[in-house]
Design an enzyme around this catalytic site. Structure first.
Site, short mmCIF file in Angstrom:
data_model
loop_
_atom_site.label_atom_id
_atom_site.label_comp_id
_atom_site.label_asym_id
_atom_site.label_seq_id
_atom_site.Cartn_x
_atom_site.Cartn_y
_atom_site.Cartn_z
NE ARG A 75 -38.09 -61.78 -53.28
CZ ARG A 75 -37.31 -60.86 -53.82
NH1 ARG A 75 -37.41 -59.61 -53.45
NH2 ARG A 75 -36.40 -61.21 -54.70
NE ARG A 85 -35.76 -55.53 -48.64
CZ ARG A 85 -35.09 -55.17 -49.74
NH1 ARG A 85 -34.02 -54.42 -49.64
NH2 ARG A 85 -35.51 -55.54 -50.92
NE ARG A 117 -31.41 -57.58 -45.16
CZ ARG A 117 -30.29 -56.87 -45.11
NH1 ARG A 117 -29.92 -56.31 -43.98
NH2 ARG A 117 -29.54 -56.74 -46.19
CG ASP A 142 -32.07 -64.81 -53.49
OD1 ASP A 142 -32.91 -63.93 -53.23
OD2 ASP A 142 -31.45 -64.86 -54.57
CE1 TYR A 145 -30.36 -60.91 -60.60
CE2 TYR A 145 -31.70 -62.74 -61.40
CZ TYR A 145 -31.61 -61.47 -60.85
OH TYR A 145 -32.73 -60.76 -60.57
O1 CP3 Z 1 -41.04 -65.29 -51.28
C1 CP3 Z 1 -40.48 -65.43 -50.17
O2 CP3 Z 1 -40.94 -64.93 -49.13
C2 CP3 Z 1 -39.26 -66.33 -50.09
C3 CP3 Z 1 -37.98 -65.73 -50.23
C4 CP3 Z 1 -37.40 -65.28 -51.57
C5 CP3 Z 1 -36.39 -64.29 -51.64
N1 CP3 Z 1 -35.96 -64.20 -52.94
C6 CP3 Z 1 -35.91 -63.52 -50.49
C7 CP3 Z 1 -35.13 -62.29 -50.72
C8 CP3 Z 1 -37.61 -65.76 -52.87
C9 CP3 Z 1 -38.60 -66.78 -53.37
C10 CP3 Z 1 -36.67 -65.07 -53.71
C11 CP3 Z 1 -36.55 -65.33 -55.16
C12 CP3 Z 1 -35.75 -64.43 -56.00
N2 CP3 Z 1 -34.55 -63.83 -55.71
C13 CP3 Z 1 -36.05 -64.11 -57.34
C14 CP3 Z 1 -37.21 -64.67 -58.13
C15 CP3 Z 1 -38.49 -64.04 -57.74
C16 CP3 Z 1 -38.66 -62.65 -58.21
O3 CP3 Z 1 -38.80 -61.77 -57.36
O4 CP3 Z 1 -38.71 -62.44 -59.42
C17 CP3 Z 1 -35.04 -63.26 -57.83
C18 CP3 Z 1 -34.97 -62.65 -59.22
C19 CP3 Z 1 -34.10 -63.10 -56.79
C20 CP3 Z 1 -32.81 -62.35 -56.85
C21 CP3 Z 1 -32.73 -61.35 -55.78
N3 CP3 Z 1 -32.53 -61.63 -54.45
C22 CP3 Z 1 -32.84 -59.95 -55.91
C23 CP3 Z 1 -33.08 -59.22 -57.22
C24 CP3 Z 1 -32.70 -59.40 -54.62
C25 CP3 Z 1 -32.65 -57.96 -54.24
C26 CP3 Z 1 -34.05 -57.51 -54.01
C27 CP3 Z 1 -34.10 -56.23 -53.24
O5 CP3 Z 1 -35.23 -55.71 -53.22
O6 CP3 Z 1 -33.09 -55.79 -52.68
C28 CP3 Z 1 -32.55 -60.47 -53.72
C29 CP3 Z 1 -32.43 -60.37 -52.26
C30 CP3 Z 1 -33.58 -60.87 -51.48
N4 CP3 Z 1 -34.11 -62.13 -51.61
C31 CP3 Z 1 -34.30 -60.19 -50.45
C32 CP3 Z 1 -35.27 -61.09 -49.97
C33 CP3 Z 1 -36.25 -60.87 -48.85
C34 CP3 Z 1 -34.04 -58.79 -49.94
C35 CP3 Z 1 -32.72 -58.78 -49.23
C36 CP3 Z 1 -32.69 -58.02 -47.91
O7 CP3 Z 1 -33.36 -58.44 -46.94
O8 CP3 Z 1 -31.95 -57.06 -47.87
#
Ligand code: CP3
Length: 365
Positions: free
Chosen positions: A35, A39, A48, A85, A162
């Protein structure tokens, strides 16, 4: 170093990350952060906003490329990770991904019954997931060989969590009940999802991804016999079946799992090139138990970034030295990372402290 892959032959200016995954000598330990685009960066929040929504951002290759590159402009990171994602795959399988404000990801059409499962098919990578491949190609072009690009997917089990729960979950009640009540149906779901994951990773590689990571975020929530049956088995299938070339041109596969510490021996024997671990196991112990068969990635507790710069430097040095002490005094075969992803309220300056500390400490020998 020259590498040939799906679309292009390039000379990488910084190939530490790929060398570490091959357990070859490096001048210092490579580092990237799960990540790393997100944000906590003001420039991410601005892009975004421009995109209007997370999916608006992820489905626009130019904007996805922009946010992928943002952390690399600030820090001396040794790899880029595709901005996307893990839930793009079930979305392309027809589940209807959306993000409810402040609630995280959700699916309009969760998979709850054997009839729902029977309808699932591997999505076409050239149409419904074309935007991901376009982002990969564009990022590769814009990186111009600065550092390698990592592609990724969720693990079959984590995606199934999910898909069945319909979003995030505190106790995984539905999927755990399905595992016990209807194991054959859950295996069918995991089989088709594994086929989709393999096709998805192969397509990212063909589009230019130079390493591939599978995120098994929720494997660790299961009892060991269920982990082995419903998560590990499919990770092993991916490691065995994903086509990724040979020799120095092999595209490395990293299996990251939260709570995977009990299973390191089995993960190391899977055929994957790297195993990513969280902070609940020491890197020294992980190195001893995996016997140098794989590269190790990890494993600083991400909340370390809330501590002082002095504490961050000390913890980074401790993790690096723990690995080296168990690896015959050598730092080779280690990719530094966090044990899980960064959070939105982390201080961008503390990230700089960490990245620079990893390089400085490991360069000393
Ligand atoms: O690592 C990186 O920089 C690459 C981007 C990336 C995202 N999600 C961007 C994202 C990667 C590799 C993921 C993987 C992901 N997504 C996982 C596996 C890794 C982990 O963290 O365990 C999982 C379980 C998800 C599912 C997911 N997507 C969730 C639970 C959320 C909400 C998180 C939150 O804090 O709101 C997302 C959305 C998401 N994916 C965001 C980002 C930057 C936040 C969304 C936003 O900008 O509002």
């Amino acid at each position: 170093m020259r590498r040939v892959d799906g679309t292009q032959t390039v000379t990488l200016k910084n190939d530490r990350f790929l060398r570490a995954l091959r357990r070859e000598p490096v001048d210092c330990t490579p580092v990237w952060l799960m990540r790393q685009a997100g944000r906590y960066l003001p420039e991410y929040r601005a892009t975004r906003k421009q995109a209007g929504s997370f999916m608006g951002l992820a489905t626009n290759p130019e904007l996805a490329c922009e946010v992928t590159l943002q952390p690399l402009r600030r820090y001396e990171l040794d790899a880029a990770i595709l901005f996307s994602d893990i839930l793009t795959v079930p979305d392309a399988m027809g589940l209807g991904l959306y993000f409810a404000e402040g609630e995280g990801p959700k699916f309009e059409r969760p998979v709850r019954t054997p009839a729902d499962i029977a309808k699932l098919a591997v999505p076409d990578m050239g149409s419904s997931l074309r935007y991901v491949m376009d982002a990969v190609s564009l990022i590769r072009r814009e990186l111009d060989g600065a550092v390698p690009l990592i592609g990724f997917s969720g693990s079959p089990w984590t995606l199934a969590c999910y898909m069945v729960e319909g979003g995030g979950s505190d106790n995984f009640a539905r999927i755990k009940a399905m595992a016990l009540n209807e194991p054959a149906a859950l295996h069918r779901l995991l089989e088709v999802t594994t086929d989709a994951v393999i096709a998805y990773l192969a397509a990212q590689r063909a589009a230019g991804a130079q390493a591939l990571q599978v995120f098994d975020t929720w494997g660790g929530v299961m009892a060991p016999h269920l982990y082995r049956e419903f998560s590990l088995r499919y990770l092993q299938r991916i490691a065995a079946e994903l086509p990724r070339g040979d020799g120095a041109d092999r595209t490395p596969l990293i299996l990251f799992g939260k709570g995977n510490a009990p299973y390191l021996e089995e993960l190391a024997a899977s055929g994957a090139e790297g195993v990513g671990v969280d902070w609940t196991v020491g890197l020294g112990e992980a190195r001893r138990r995996t016997g140098g068969r794989v590269a190790l990635q990890g494993n600083l507790d991400p909340t370390t970034l809330y501590a002082s710069p002095e504490a961050i430097r000390a913890e980074a040095a401790r993790a690096l030295d723990d690995y080296a002490a168990a690896n015959g005094g050598s730092r080779f075969g280690h990719v530094f990372n966090l044990g899980h992803g960064m959070s939105p309220d982390m201080d961008p300056e503390h990230v700089r402290v960490l990245v620079d500390a990893v390089h400085a400490h490991s360069r000393q020998g």
